[in-house]
Every structure is written in structure tokens, then in C-alpha cells.
Design a protein around this motif. Structure first.
Motif, PDB file in Angstrom:
ATOM      1  N   ASP A  35       0.834  -1.212   0.000  1.00 33.34           N
ATOM      2  CA  ASP A  35       0.000   0.000   0.000  1.00 33.34           C
ATOM      3  C   ASP A  35       0.867   1.260   0.000  1.00 33.34           C
ATOM      4  OD1 ASP A  35      -2.285   1.557   0.122  1.00 33.34           O
ATOM      5  OD2 ASP A  35      -2.926   0.849   2.090  1.00 33.34           O
ATOM      6  N   ASP A  36       0.327   2.346  -0.514  1.00 34.63           N
ATOM      7  CA  ASP A  36       0.976   3.668  -0.440  1.00 34.63           C
ATOM      8  C   ASP A  36       2.406   3.647  -0.938  1.00 34.63           C
ATOM      9  OD1 ASP A  36      -1.351   4.405   0.819  1.00 34.63           O
ATOM     10  OD2 ASP A  36      -0.531   4.291   2.832  1.00 34.63           O
ATOM     11  N   GLU A  85      -4.036   4.874  -6.690  1.00 36.86           N
ATOM     12  CA  GLU A  85      -4.942   5.374  -5.646  1.00 36.86           C
ATOM     13  C   GLU A  85      -5.306   6.825  -5.907  1.00 36.86           C
ATOM     14  OE1 GLU A  85      -2.314   5.036  -2.091  1.00 36.86           O
ATOM     15  OE2 GLU A  85      -3.700   3.462  -1.502  1.00 36.86           O
TER      16      GLU A  85
HETATM   17 MG    MG Z   1      -3.260   3.419   0.181  1.00 34.15          MG
END
Ligand code: MG
Ligand code: C2E
Ligand code: MG
Ligand code: MG
Length: 288
Positions: A176-177, A233
Motif C-alpha cells: 500500500d501507499d 490510488e
Molecule cells: Mg493506500
């Protein structure tokens, strides 16, 4: 360093604490109560495939509506939960809610649950997840776990061991991220992530900043070479979407497609019989 475990740490505050610290302290007490009384709810945000335009998964996002203050941002209450030992229980509740709801969805739609680094340090995470899957009836292959770089700074070998055990069950592991904080390209050498999520900060700047654009292009290229999907995202505009499709990004998530909403709002997707080849990129509900 955040305290792991220690579920009953009391919160003392004194007049000389600054307002922000006092605020956190008050929130800690209220958050503890919310977690104990089932006051944490879960919203879902669709992720669509750029190849088909169809929703392939939903990310589960925790929500806390404070009785007096209204919605508290997850970044804030998750960090409070991490500091005061509430994360294992909060994380388990979100996981259980998400798995229970997803078990009734069409079998081609997965659910993604965020894990806090601290969940790797308390109890047996893999056993907890196996137990929740068994109780809710969700097949492991329909669960995705999103992890951030923060976890890898700790006990690297142990964390990758747990992730491998989970992946062996058929659970997908997503980075993630990616690109912010301490995330490192070296992680891809240590672990075969199924997908990498490109942080929203790059997507929001990609059309103005040649550097952000180049970073996204590089991550997508890396994903292709390593057989990893790429999820952008925070896609908010059609221009961003078009550029990401052009670059070969495999999945999109963002307000352009839909904000996070209760599962009931996606009935049209979650009841639908899968129809291949039907464009449905905007079928996730209009942006609001
Ligand atoms: Mg994220
Ligand atoms: P995340 O995992 O990176 O989740 C994506 C965040 O981006 C969500 O924020 C989502 O609402 C937001 N977002 C999605 N599309 C857009 C867009 O187009 N524009 C903008 N401006 N924002 C968009 P949210 O729900 O506020 O959550 C923030 C963070 O809190 C999450 O970031 C995640 O790190 C954490 N979080 C949320 N729920 C949980 C949970 O159950 N467990 C853990 N450990 N962390 C959670
Ligand atoms: Mg996430
Ligand atoms: Mg994020």
C-alpha cells in the motif's frame, strides 16, 4: 514507538499538556469505548480493472463517527489506536466485518483489508485470519491484505515469514501507499507482492509534475516486469484516468469511480452476474 498490547493503559492528562495532546487523550477514552461497543463501521471503495472496466475488489475502510464530534479521520483514530494498544482488537473487528460482508458478494469480487504493522506483533496474526475466514465462510482467495512499508522496518524476517504463510493460503498481499515513507524497492526482492498501490500523492500531481509522472511510469513498468498488478490510488479526474490507462496501470481506485460507501450502496455491483466485456467503470456509483 507505539505501545503494542497493553489494552488497559489509562490516559492521564494535566493542564500543562497542549491542546492537541489533551484532545488525543480524550479521544483515546472514547475510541476505547467505541471499539468495545461495536462503534467502528466499515465503508467500501471499489477498485476497477482498466482491462475490463469492471469492479474487481473493494477496499474496506474503517469509520468512527464520534457521538459529539462526528466523523473522525481514520489517519487520526488509527494512530491513536496504535499508540494505546487498541489496534489488535480494532483490526480484528474490521477484518471480521469485511470478510462477513464479502462472503455474500459474487465470487469474482475480492475484499481488501488494511493491516497495521502492530498487528504483526500481537498474537498469532495468521491464526486470527484463518479463524475469521473459517467463521465468515470467505475463501482465502477472495481476501487481500494491504500492508505499508512501516511494518518492514521492524522485524523484517518475521514479517515476511507471516506474509508468506498468508500468501500460501491464497490470500493476496498488496503493498500500500508505495513510494512514500520508507518504502524500498528492495522489498520486491524479499517478497512477491501480488499488487502494488501507487500512493495518491503521485497520482494527484502526475499531470503537473513530470517527476511524479516518471515515478508512476517506473512503478507500472516494474509491476509489468515482476508480474505485479498496479493500483493507482486517489484517481479524481478523467485526465488522470486516461493517462494511467495509457501507461498500462492495471487497476484504478478513487473518487472519480466512487467514494467509499456502505456495502448496501453497491448492490447493483454486488448482486450482478459477471458479464465479461461489459464496460462498468462508472457503474460503481457516481462521484459525490
Ligand atoms: Mg493506500
Ligand atoms: P489507505 O489505505 O491508503 O486508503 C485510501 C485512502 O484514500 C482512504 O482514506 C480513501 O478514502 C482515500 N481516497 C480514495 N480515493 C480518493 C480520492 O480520489 N481522493 C482523495 N482525496 N482521497 C481518496 P481514509 O478512508 O480516510 O483512510 C485513510 C487511511 O487510514 C488509509 O489509507 C489507511 O492507511 C488507514 N485505514 C483506514 N481503515 C483502516 C483499517 O481498517 N485498518 C488500518 N490499519 N488502517 C486503516
Ligand atoms: Mg489501503
Ligand atoms: Mg494512503
Amino acid at each position: 514507538r507505539a505501545k503494542a498490547g497493553g489494552g488497559s493503559s489509562a490516559c492521564f492528562y494535566s493542564p500543562e499538556m497542549d491542546k492537541a495532546a489533551r484532545d488525543r487523550c480524550v479521544l483515546e477514552v472514547d475510541l476505547r469505548r467505541a471499539v468495545e461497543q461495536g462503534g467502528i463501521s466499515v465503508l467500501y471503495q471499489p477498485v476497477v480493472s482498466t482491462a475490463t472496466g469492471l469492479t474487481t475488489s473493494f477496499e474496506a475502510l474503517a469509520r468512527w463517527i464520534h457521538p459529539q464530534r462526528g466523523p473522525i479521520p481514520p489517519d487520526l483514530f488509527i494512530s491513536i489506536a496504535e499508540e494505546c494498544g487498541l489496534v489488535p482488537e480494532l483490526g480484528r473487528q474490521v477484518l471480521e466485518t469485511a470478510c462477513r460482508e464479502a462472503a455474500s458478494w459474487p465470487s469474482h469480487i475480492r475484499v481488501a483489508v488494511n493491516l497495521s504493522p502492530l498487528q504483526f506483533e500481537s498474537g498469532d496474526l495468521a491464526a486470527t485470519i484463518v479463524e475469521v475466514l473459517a467463521r465468515t465462510g470467505l475463501p482465502a482467495t477472495r481476501l487481500q491484505l494491504e500492508v505499508t512499508e512501516g511494518l518492514v522496518i521492524r522485524n523484517v524476517d518475521r514479517v515476511f515469514e507471516i506474509l508468506q504463510a498468508l500468501r500460501d493460503l491464497g490470500i493476496q498481499i498488496l503493498m500500500d501507499d508505495f513510494g512514500v515513507g520508507y518504502s524500498s524497492l528492495g522489498y520486491f526482492e524479499r517478497f512477491p507482492f501480488d499488487k502494488v498501490k501507487i500512493d495518491r500523492s503521485f497520482v494527484s500531481r502526475m499531470l503537473e509534475s513530470p517527476v511524479s509522472y516518471a515515478i508512476i511510469e517506473a512503478v507500472i513498468g516494474l509491476g509489468k516486469r515482476l508480474g505485479m498488478g498496479t493500483v493507482a490510488e486517489g484517481v479524481e479526474t478523467a485526465e488522470q484516468m486516461n493517462a494511467l490507462v495509457q501507461l498500462g496501470c492495471t487497476h484504478l481506485q478513487g473518487y472519480l469511480i466512487s467514494r467509499p460507501r456502505p456495502a448496501a450502496d453497491f448492490e447493483h455491483i454486488l448482486r450482478a452476474v459477471p458479464q465479461t466485456g461489459q464496460a462498468d467503470a462508472r457503474g460503481a456509483g457516481s462521484p459525490s
